[in-house]
Design an enzyme around this catalytic site. Structure first.
Site, PDB file in Angstrom:
ATOM      1  N   ASN A 382     -24.811  11.675 -35.046  1.00 28.83           N
ATOM      2  CA  ASN A 382     -23.424  11.042 -34.684  1.00 28.83           C
ATOM      3  C   ASN A 382     -22.862  10.593 -36.264  1.00 28.83           C
ATOM      4  OD1 ASN A 382     -20.776  10.001 -34.287  1.00 28.83           O
ATOM      5  ND2 ASN A 382     -21.618   8.468 -32.560  1.00 28.83           N
ATOM      6  N   LYS A 384     -20.362  10.157 -37.627  1.00 22.95           N
ATOM      7  CA  LYS A 384     -19.282   8.892 -37.227  1.00 22.95           C
ATOM      8  C   LYS A 384     -17.825   9.469 -38.576  1.00 22.95           C
ATOM      9  CE  LYS A 384     -21.616   5.344 -34.827  1.00 22.95           C
ATOM     10  NZ  LYS A 384     -21.611   3.864 -35.111  1.00 22.95           N
ATOM     11  N   HIS A 469     -17.080   7.754 -26.465  1.00 23.84           N
ATOM     12  CA  HIS A 469     -18.238   6.172 -27.397  1.00 23.84           C
ATOM     13  C   HIS A 469     -17.812   4.784 -27.458  1.00 23.84           C
ATOM     14  CE1 HIS A 469     -19.921   5.103 -30.710  1.00 23.84           C
ATOM     15  NE2 HIS A 469     -20.757   5.800 -31.020  1.00 23.84           N
ATOM     16  N   GLU A 471     -16.672   2.604 -29.443  1.00 25.66           N
ATOM     17  CA  GLU A 471     -16.156   3.007 -30.597  1.00 25.66           C
ATOM     18  C   GLU A 471     -14.592   3.657 -30.491  1.00 25.66           C
ATOM     19  OE1 GLU A 471     -17.995   4.471 -34.383  1.00 25.66           O
ATOM     20  OE2 GLU A 471     -19.699   2.691 -33.378  1.00 25.66           O
ATOM     21  N   GLU A 541     -25.247   3.728 -24.224  1.00 25.82           N
ATOM     22  CA  GLU A 541     -25.344   2.959 -25.934  1.00 25.82           C
ATOM     23  C   GLU A 541     -25.039   1.512 -25.481  1.00 25.82           C
ATOM     24  OE1 GLU A 541     -24.985   6.025 -29.098  1.00 25.82           O
ATOM     25  OE2 GLU A 541     -23.323   5.758 -28.563  1.00 25.82           O
ATOM     26  N   GLY A 547     -24.930  -0.141 -34.600  1.00 19.90           N
ATOM     27  CA  GLY A 547     -24.921  -0.485 -35.773  1.00 19.90           C
ATOM     28  C   GLY A 547     -25.358  -1.908 -36.665  1.00 19.90           C
ATOM     29  N   SER A 587     -28.690   1.959 -32.921  1.00 21.08           N
ATOM     30  CA  SER A 587     -29.444   1.340 -33.715  1.00 21.08           C
ATOM     31  C   SER A 587     -30.817   1.621 -33.374  1.00 21.08           C
ATOM     32  CB  SER A 587     -30.017  -0.542 -34.394  1.00 21.08           C
ATOM     33  OG  SER A 587     -28.146  -0.941 -34.110  1.00 21.08           O
TER      34      SER A 587
HETATM   35  P1  PGA Z   1     -26.267   3.457 -34.724  1.00 25.72           P
HETATM   36  O1  PGA Z   1     -24.829   3.673 -33.760  1.00 25.72           O
HETATM   37  O2  PGA Z   1     -26.998   4.710 -34.624  1.00 25.72           O
HETATM   38  O3  PGA Z   1     -25.983   3.721 -35.948  1.00 25.72           O
HETATM   39  O4  PGA Z   1     -26.678   2.180 -34.387  1.00 25.72           O
HETATM   40  C1  PGA Z   1     -25.097   5.093 -32.613  1.00 25.72           C
HETATM   41  C2  PGA Z   1     -24.111   5.426 -32.537  1.00 25.72           C
HETATM   42  O5  PGA Z   1     -22.587   4.728 -31.754  1.00 25.72           O
HETATM   43  O6  PGA Z   1     -23.889   6.760 -31.636  1.00 25.72           O
END
Ligand code: PGA
Length: 624
Positions: A382, A384, A469, A471, A541, A547, A587
């Site tokens: 992903n 982003k 997601h 976000e 998640e 992140g 992460s």
């Molecule tokens: P990350 O993000 O691996 O940077 O923690 C995962 C995601 O948001 O899909």
């Protein structure tokens, strides 16, 4: 078809043979250079002198360069043989061979040096022979470079550092012995056992001639530069002279230094033996120590010692006895060295392969017993809001190439920003890397400035879309109802949905994670029919892990994945739940992916940060 297969197999075999031949040549040439580090340093000095850079490096730097060169060559060879950093190493070998070939063209054209020194004194080649050899090796290097990424590895990546470090240690030890004492293997005409009467030796010291021709034993103290000779053990040398005198045998010191230096030596060491002048190159060839002692008897070299390991009386008596010497022991030494190097590596490779094999059997067993699963393992990136179009295209092409070479045990998906979808789906083979969007609109079409509909995403050729997601839920206030509409539109347009769920830190601290994920499923996707559900991938998640560098432990993740599966089973039945892929995200990296993916209910990952670089992402893909 079969003909094409046959050709491919032939090409793979040729590639492997080329890589092995090249690897062995590099390893051998590094090894023989390391055996005689002083000889290699003299050769480097010859090259510098031929280039008009005669006094560029002091002696210590030349010795350092000699050891470094041996290590680099040997390591390149070992890395080629073991399939370590396959593309980088093959490229380095190719570049090295281009440089070597260029140097050998210069050697043939200008003839500045008689012998290239590629294999020390072990194999001496003329300049045209060196050029021919390098052209062949260059062709082998080109063949090794071609499809380098498909080279099989002898040990798994996690163990490669052992092979490389052991090899450096080994080569450095061999060189250290050569510097402190004498080369472990002597390839020069003055080696122990050599018959100096028949050997092809050029020397202008008539003393050497007369001592060789004399039947009786004699001792030669060799000090190419007597002013630089190690004078810390005069007693050992004087003892040797005493030994010679008592038995009526000759002992002469040979040096290329002048009278002044000779007188200083006499003063410091109290030397009473005769000291004569001889050619510097000959002396340096005779023994790689300043000074070094040589015993000859019956025209043969019987013993050779460095200044750091001078012989005692017993050794001198043995070496100067007139019984014929029984060989020089080089074969035994060579076999011992080979055994010391190869046996540990062989055992490592065996253990490594056995471990891989049992792991394969265990996974198979687990697959058959615990996971009679139809569901797919997936690693999805992903991106982003990262990477411009060109960067994105380059990255996805790299991933495609790696996947082609490595044949991963999972499906690989890359979800990109919208503009990239106009280009990327047409540029990659989606059976190797499937492409997805990171979002789509909750409306079918119309006056929704800035939105991108599911139909538009589908029209690019993309196969997946990420929805839900955290976000999007957090920053863009996407409610369960909006997400339900998005999911339905995506499915209606033939897209598969990666649907994200997960709790916040606060919710986890209150122990509400199960409640939260269940509500998120019920709010947006449990309205689907069983048929529609087949196109849903769940991504768990935890928001506190996205992140942040904090990962849920594999046990924490497994616990909630198992719970999610049980909730799906309650809604769609056990068979459907068993077929549902549930990814972990937050992460996830190459370092923690193997442990996470080993859990029975974790079927892969949704990767943010670590999906932005090909090696990071492929490290996770390889976790399967
Ligand atoms: P990350 O993000 O691996 O940077 O923690 C995962 C995601 O948001 O899909």
């Amino acid at each position: 078809m079969t003909e094409a297969k046959g050709l491919r197999a032939l090409a793979a075999t040729l590639h492997a043979l080329a890589r092995m031949a090249l690897g062995l040549t590099f390893a051998l040439s590094g090894f023989v250079k390391a055996v005689d580090p002083m000889g290699t340093a003299y050769k480097i000095a010859d090259y510098l002198a031929a280039m008009g850079l005669g006094r560029l490096l002091p002696e210590a730097a030349l010795t350092g360069a000699s050891v470094a060169l041996s290590c680099c060559e040997a390591l390149l060879g070992v890395a080629l043989l073991f399939g370590v950093r396959r593309r980088l190493v093959a490229a380095l070998a190719f570049i090295t061979m281009i440089a070597m070939t260029a140097i050998s063209v210069w050697l043939v054209a200008a003839d500045p040096i008689g012998d290239c020194g590629c294999f020390g004194d072990a194999i001496v080649l003329t300049n045209p022979q060196t050029l021919a050899k390098n052209i062949v090796l260059l062709a082998l290097a080109a063949a090794a470079l071609w499809h380098a990424a498909s080279t099989p590895r002898l040990v798994m990546q996690a163990n490669e550092w052992i092979v490389m470090n052991y090899s450096v240690l080994f080569i450095a030890t061999i060189a250290a012995v050569g510097l402190y004492d004498l080369p472990l293997l002597d390839f020069r005409p003055y080696r122990v056992g050599a018959d100096l009467r028949t050997a092809d030796i050029e020397h202008d010291g008539d003393i050497v001639d007369s001592l060789i021709d004399a039947q009786g034993p004699a001792l030669l103290l060799i000090a190419p530069h007597i002013e630089k000779a190690d004078a810390s053990m005069p007693d050992d040398i004087n003892m040797a002279y005493e030994f010679a005198r008592e038995r009526g045998m000759a002992m002469v010191c040979l040096t290329a230094s002048g009278d002044e230096a000779i007188n200083v030596w006499r003063d410091i060491t109290g030397a009473e033996y005769p000291i004569r002048f001889a050619d510097e190159t000959m002396l340096k060839t005779m023994v790689r120590s300043n000074p070094g002692l040589i015993a000859i008897a019956g025209g043969r070299v019987r013993g050779k010692w460095s200044c750091n390991r001078m012989p005692d009386e017993a050794k001198l008596a043995e070496a100067t006895s007139l019984q014929p010497a029984d060989g020089d022991g080089r074969r035994t030494t060579a076999m011992k060295i080979a055994l010391w190097y190869l046996l540990p590596l062989f055992l490592l490779t065996l253990a490594d392969r056995t471990w891989m094999w049992t792991r394969w059997i265990r996974t198979k067993h687990k697959d058959n017993i615990n996971k009679p699963k139809m569901r797919k393992n997936i690693v999805a990136g992903n991106w982003k809001m990262n990477l411009c179009l060109q960067e994105g295209l380059a990255l996805v092409k790299d991933i495609e190439k790696e996947c082609k070479a490595q044949k991963p045990n999972c499906d690989v998906i890359v979800c990109t920003p919208f503009p990239h979808l106009g280009l990327i789906p047409a540029q990659v083979d989606q059976d190797i890397v499937a492409i997805g969007a990171e979002n789509c609109a909750d409306k079918e079409k119309g006056a929704y400035t800035g939105e991108v509909s599911a139909a538009m995403v589908k029209s690019t050729g993309a196969r997946y879309v990420i929805l839900g997601h955290s976000e999007r839920r957090g920053y863009y206030h996407e409610t369960p109802e909006i997400l339900r509409d998005k999911v339905q539109l995506a499915l209606a347009n033939g897209l598969k949905v990666i649907f994200c769920i997960g709790e916040s830190l606060e919710e986890r601290e209150q122990g509400k994670q199960n409640e939260v994920v269940k509500a998120e499923l019920e709010g947006s996707v449990f309205c689907l029919t069983a048929e529609e559900w087949k196109n849903i991938v769940i991504a768990y998640e935890p928001i506190w892990a996205i992140g942040t560098g904090k990962t849920a432990t594999s046990d924490q993740a497994e616990e909630i994945h198992a719970y999610i599966r049980s909730v799906v089973a309650d809604k769609y039945g056990k068979a459907a739940a068993d077929d549902t892929t549930i990814l972990y995200g937050g992460s996830c990296k190459a370092s923690n992916a193997p442990e996470l993916f080993a859990k029975p209910d974790i079927d892969g990952g949704l990767i943010g940060g670590a999906s932005l670089k090909c090696p990071d992402f492929m490290g996770i893909v390889r976790a399967f």
